[in-house]
Design a protein around this motif. Structure first.
Motif, PDB file in Angstrom:
ATOM      1  N   ALA A  75     -35.447  25.872  43.160  1.00 33.26           N
ATOM      2  CA  ALA A  75     -34.618  25.099  44.082  1.00 33.26           C
ATOM      3  C   ALA A  75     -33.972  23.940  43.329  1.00 33.26           C
ATOM      4  CB  ALA A  75     -35.474  24.564  45.222  1.00 33.26           C
ATOM      5  N   CYS A  76     -32.861  23.459  43.855  1.00 31.68           N
ATOM      6  CA  CYS A  76     -32.181  22.307  43.265  1.00 31.68           C
ATOM      7  C   CYS A  76     -33.095  21.093  43.386  1.00 31.68           C
ATOM      8  CB  CYS A  76     -30.862  22.050  43.991  1.00 31.68           C
ATOM      9  SG  CYS A  76     -30.048  20.518  43.495  1.00 31.68           S
ATOM     10  N   PRO A  77     -33.465  20.469  42.275  1.00 29.68           N
ATOM     11  CA  PRO A  77     -34.370  19.323  42.363  1.00 29.68           C
ATOM     12  C   PRO A  77     -33.757  18.138  43.103  1.00 29.68           C
ATOM     13  CG  PRO A  77     -33.771  19.773  40.064  1.00 29.68           C
ATOM     14  CD  PRO A  77     -33.143  20.830  40.907  1.00 29.68           C
ATOM     15  N   PHE A  78     -32.448  17.917  42.944  1.00 30.75           N
ATOM     16  CA  PHE A  78     -31.793  16.815  43.636  1.00 30.75           C
ATOM     17  C   PHE A  78     -31.855  17.018  45.148  1.00 30.75           C
ATOM     18  CE2 PHE A  78     -28.110  14.627  45.456  1.00 30.75           C
ATOM     19  CZ  PHE A  78     -28.319  13.341  44.966  1.00 30.75           C
ATOM     20  N   HIS A  79     -31.550  18.238  45.594  1.00 32.04           N
ATOM     21  CA  HIS A  79     -31.584  18.531  47.025  1.00 32.04           C
ATOM     22  C   HIS A  79     -33.018  18.468  47.553  1.00 32.04           C
ATOM     23  CE1 HIS A  79     -31.491  21.061  50.697  1.00 32.04           C
ATOM     24  NE2 HIS A  79     -30.368  20.399  50.886  1.00 32.04           N
ATOM     25  N   THR A  80     -33.969  18.934  46.771  1.00 32.93           N
ATOM     26  CA  THR A  80     -35.365  18.907  47.188  1.00 32.93           C
ATOM     27  C   THR A  80     -35.857  17.471  47.374  1.00 32.93           C
ATOM     28  OG1 THR A  80     -35.787  20.982  46.030  1.00 32.93           O
ATOM     29  CG2 THR A  80     -37.704  19.641  46.569  1.00 32.93           C
ATOM     30  N   LEU A  81     -35.465  16.591  46.463  1.00 34.18           N
ATOM     31  CA  LEU A  81     -35.926  15.200  46.519  1.00 34.18           C
ATOM     32  C   LEU A  81     -35.188  14.351  47.542  1.00 34.18           C
ATOM     33  CD1 LEU A  81     -36.408  14.473  42.711  1.00 34.18           C
ATOM     34  CD2 LEU A  81     -38.192  14.744  44.434  1.00 34.18           C
ATOM     35  N   THR A  82     -33.897  14.602  47.730  1.00 37.76           N
ATOM     36  CA  THR A  82     -33.084  13.709  48.557  1.00 37.76           C
ATOM     37  C   THR A  82     -32.591  14.335  49.857  1.00 37.76           C
ATOM     38  OG1 THR A  82     -30.985  14.343  47.537  1.00 37.76           O
ATOM     39  CG2 THR A  82     -32.222  12.537  46.486  1.00 37.76           C
ATOM     40  N   GLY A  83     -32.528  15.656  49.923  1.00 38.53           N
ATOM     41  CA  GLY A  83     -31.943  16.323  51.080  1.00 38.53           C
ATOM     42  C   GLY A  83     -30.424  16.351  51.034  1.00 38.53           C
ATOM     43  N   LEU A  84     -29.847  15.811  49.947  1.00 27.95           N
ATOM     44  CA  LEU A  84     -28.393  15.808  49.767  1.00 27.95           C
ATOM     45  C   LEU A  84     -27.997  16.920  48.799  1.00 27.95           C
ATOM     46  CD1 LEU A  84     -27.913  11.961  49.335  1.00 27.95           C
ATOM     47  CD2 LEU A  84     -27.480  13.311  51.394  1.00 27.95           C
ATOM     48  N   TYR A  85     -26.728  17.303  48.859  1.00 24.55           N
ATOM     49  CA  TYR A  85     -26.224  18.353  47.979  1.00 24.55           C
ATOM     50  C   TYR A  85     -25.640  17.743  46.713  1.00 24.55           C
ATOM     51  CZ  TYR A  85     -26.652  21.219  52.139  1.00 24.55           C
ATOM     52  OH  TYR A  85     -27.140  21.864  53.238  1.00 24.55           O
ATOM     53  N   CYS A  86     -25.988  18.305  45.573  1.00 22.20           N
ATOM     54  CA  CYS A  86     -25.383  17.878  44.308  1.00 22.20           C
ATOM     55  C   CYS A  86     -24.084  18.669  44.112  1.00 22.20           C
ATOM     56  CB  CYS A  86     -26.358  18.106  43.145  1.00 22.20           C
ATOM     57  SG  CYS A  86     -26.507  19.808  42.583  1.00 22.20           S
ATOM     58  N   PRO A  87     -23.277  18.339  43.103  1.00 18.64           N
ATOM     59  CA  PRO A  87     -22.028  19.082  42.902  1.00 18.64           C
ATOM     60  C   PRO A  87     -22.252  20.555  42.564  1.00 18.64           C
ATOM     61  CG  PRO A  87     -22.025  17.070  41.604  1.00 18.64           C
ATOM     62  CD  PRO A  87     -23.386  17.199  42.200  1.00 18.64           C
ATOM     63  N   GLY A  88     -23.427  20.894  42.081  1.00 20.83           N
ATOM     64  CA  GLY A  88     -23.699  22.282  41.701  1.00 20.83           C
ATOM     65  C   GLY A  88     -24.369  23.108  42.778  1.00 20.83           C
ATOM     66  N   CYS A  89     -24.838  22.468  43.853  1.00 17.93           N
ATOM     67  CA  CYS A  89     -25.526  23.215  44.919  1.00 17.93           C
ATOM     68  C   CYS A  89     -24.607  24.311  45.459  1.00 17.93           C
ATOM     69  CB  CYS A  89     -25.958  22.280  46.041  1.00 17.93           C
ATOM     70  SG  CYS A  89     -27.453  21.349  45.700  1.00 17.93           S
ATOM     71  N   GLY A  90     -25.127  25.503  45.503  1.00 18.01           N
ATOM     72  CA  GLY A  90     -24.351  26.658  45.957  1.00 18.01           C
ATOM     73  C   GLY A  90     -23.600  27.343  44.828  1.00 18.01           C
ATOM     74  N   GLY A  91     -23.678  26.790  43.618  1.00 21.15           N
ATOM     75  CA  GLY A  91     -22.947  27.358  42.486  1.00 21.15           C
ATOM     76  C   GLY A  91     -23.415  28.752  42.093  1.00 21.15           C
ATOM     77  N   LEU A  92     -24.740  28.961  42.073  1.00 17.78           N
ATOM     78  CA  LEU A  92     -25.246  30.300  41.728  1.00 17.78           C
ATOM     79  C   LEU A  92     -24.820  31.312  42.782  1.00 17.78           C
ATOM     80  CD1 LEU A  92     -28.880  29.630  40.419  1.00 17.78           C
ATOM     81  CD2 LEU A  92     -26.863  30.275  39.103  1.00 17.78           C
ATOM     82  N   ARG A  93     -24.903  30.928  44.039  1.00 21.60           N
ATOM     83  CA  ARG A  93     -24.480  31.845  45.105  1.00 21.60           C
ATOM     84  C   ARG A  93     -22.982  32.106  45.041  1.00 21.60           C
ATOM     85  NH1 ARG A  93     -26.857  28.844  50.013  1.00 21.60           N
ATOM     86  NH2 ARG A  93     -26.850  27.159  48.510  1.00 21.60           N
ATOM     87  N   ALA A  94     -22.205  31.088  44.617  1.00 22.02           N
ATOM     88  CA  ALA A  94     -20.758  31.277  44.466  1.00 22.02           C
ATOM     89  C   ALA A  94     -20.464  32.274  43.352  1.00 22.02           C
ATOM     90  CB  ALA A  94     -20.075  29.946  44.184  1.00 22.02           C
ATOM     91  N   VAL A  95     -21.151  32.137  42.219  1.00 22.43           N
ATOM     92  CA  VAL A  95     -20.949  33.072  41.108  1.00 22.43           C
ATOM     93  C   VAL A  95     -21.380  34.473  41.528  1.00 22.43           C
ATOM     94  CG1 VAL A  95     -21.680  33.662  38.758  1.00 22.43           C
ATOM     95  CG2 VAL A  95     -21.099  31.296  39.328  1.00 22.43           C
ATOM     96  N   HIS A  96     -22.496  34.569  42.237  1.00 24.90           N
ATOM     97  CA  HIS A  96     -22.948  35.878  42.722  1.00 24.90           C
ATOM     98  C   HIS A  96     -21.896  36.502  43.632  1.00 24.90           C
ATOM     99  CE1 HIS A  96     -25.742  39.034  43.898  1.00 24.90           C
ATOM    100  NE2 HIS A  96     -25.393  38.803  45.159  1.00 24.90           N
ATOM    101  N   ALA A  97     -21.359  35.722  44.546  1.00 24.08           N
ATOM    102  CA  ALA A  97     -20.331  36.241  45.464  1.00 24.08           C
ATOM    103  C   ALA A  97     -19.095  36.693  44.690  1.00 24.08           C
ATOM    104  CB  ALA A  97     -19.965  35.188  46.508  1.00 24.08           C
ATOM    105  N   LEU A  98     -18.704  35.935  43.670  1.00 26.11           N
ATOM    106  CA  LEU A  98     -17.545  36.345  42.859  1.00 26.11           C
ATOM    107  C   LEU A  98     -17.818  37.656  42.144  1.00 26.11           C
ATOM    108  CD1 LEU A  98     -16.356  32.956  41.321  1.00 26.11           C
ATOM    109  CD2 LEU A  98     -15.138  34.367  42.990  1.00 26.11           C
ATOM    110  N   THR A  99     -19.020  37.816  41.604  1.00 30.54           N
ATOM    111  CA  THR A  99     -19.337  39.063  40.900  1.00 30.54           C
ATOM    112  C   THR A  99     -19.425  40.247  41.852  1.00 30.54           C
ATOM    113  OG1 THR A  99     -21.741  38.720  41.012  1.00 30.54           O
ATOM    114  CG2 THR A  99     -20.574  37.877  39.044  1.00 30.54           C
ATOM    115  N   GLN A 100     -19.625  39.960  43.125  1.00 27.71           N
ATOM    116  CA  GLN A 100     -19.669  41.029  44.128  1.00 27.71           C
ATOM    117  C   GLN A 100     -18.304  41.264  44.767  1.00 27.71           C
ATOM    118  OE1 GLN A 100     -22.608  42.764  44.279  1.00 27.71           O
ATOM    119  NE2 GLN A 100     -23.131  41.305  42.657  1.00 27.71           N
TER     120      GLN A 100
END
Length: 130
Positions: A34-59
């Motif tokens: 899990a994103c450590p920033f999101h886990t600690l703060t509950g806020l989204y970092c600039p990279g949150c969702g990036g892996l899922r975005a790359v996965h969606a692009l590859t699909q």
């Protein structure tokens, strides 16, 4: 030929990482940390969702990718362009091959990333949250 080893090595590493994300869905729990920033703060970092975005692009689903992280989707062509310029300069044997980015562009990127980071965490920017 030795000068192009660094750009080629980076391309191989990026390709392998992209293949892994294409084959192992980041939306399935337990595959990636899990994103450590999101886990600690509950806020989204600039990279949150990036892996899922790359996965969606590859699909082949750019709309879903934009929904997960539009900043990553927009930056991918920029990074590829910069990599291509670096590889070309290295191939040509130019001494300035390692200096392919104007510092003003780096500052602009950092500024945009910070604005994206802030806006996706305020109520009117909820649409940018993954």
């Amino acid at each position: 030929m030795r000068a192009v080893l660094a750009p080629l090595g980076l391309a191989v590493a990026a390709g392998a990482a992209t293949l892994l994300v294409a084959l192992v869905d980041p939306g399935e729990p337990g595959h990636y940390p899990a994103c450590p920033f999101h886990t600690l703060t509950g806020l989204y970092c600039p990279g949150c969702g990036g892996l899922r975005a790359v996965h969606a692009l590859t699909q082949g689903d750019p709309a879903a990718a934009l929904g997960f992280n539009p900043f990553v989707v927009i930056m991918i062509p920029v990074v590829v362009l910069l990599w291509g310029r670096w590889a070309l300069f290295s191939w040509q044997g130019r001494r300035d091959a390692g200096k392919v980015i104007n510092p003003a562009y780096v500052w602009a990127f950092l500024g945009l990333m910070i604005v994206f980071w802030i806006v996706r965490n305020v109520p009117f920017g909820e649409f940018l949250a993954p």
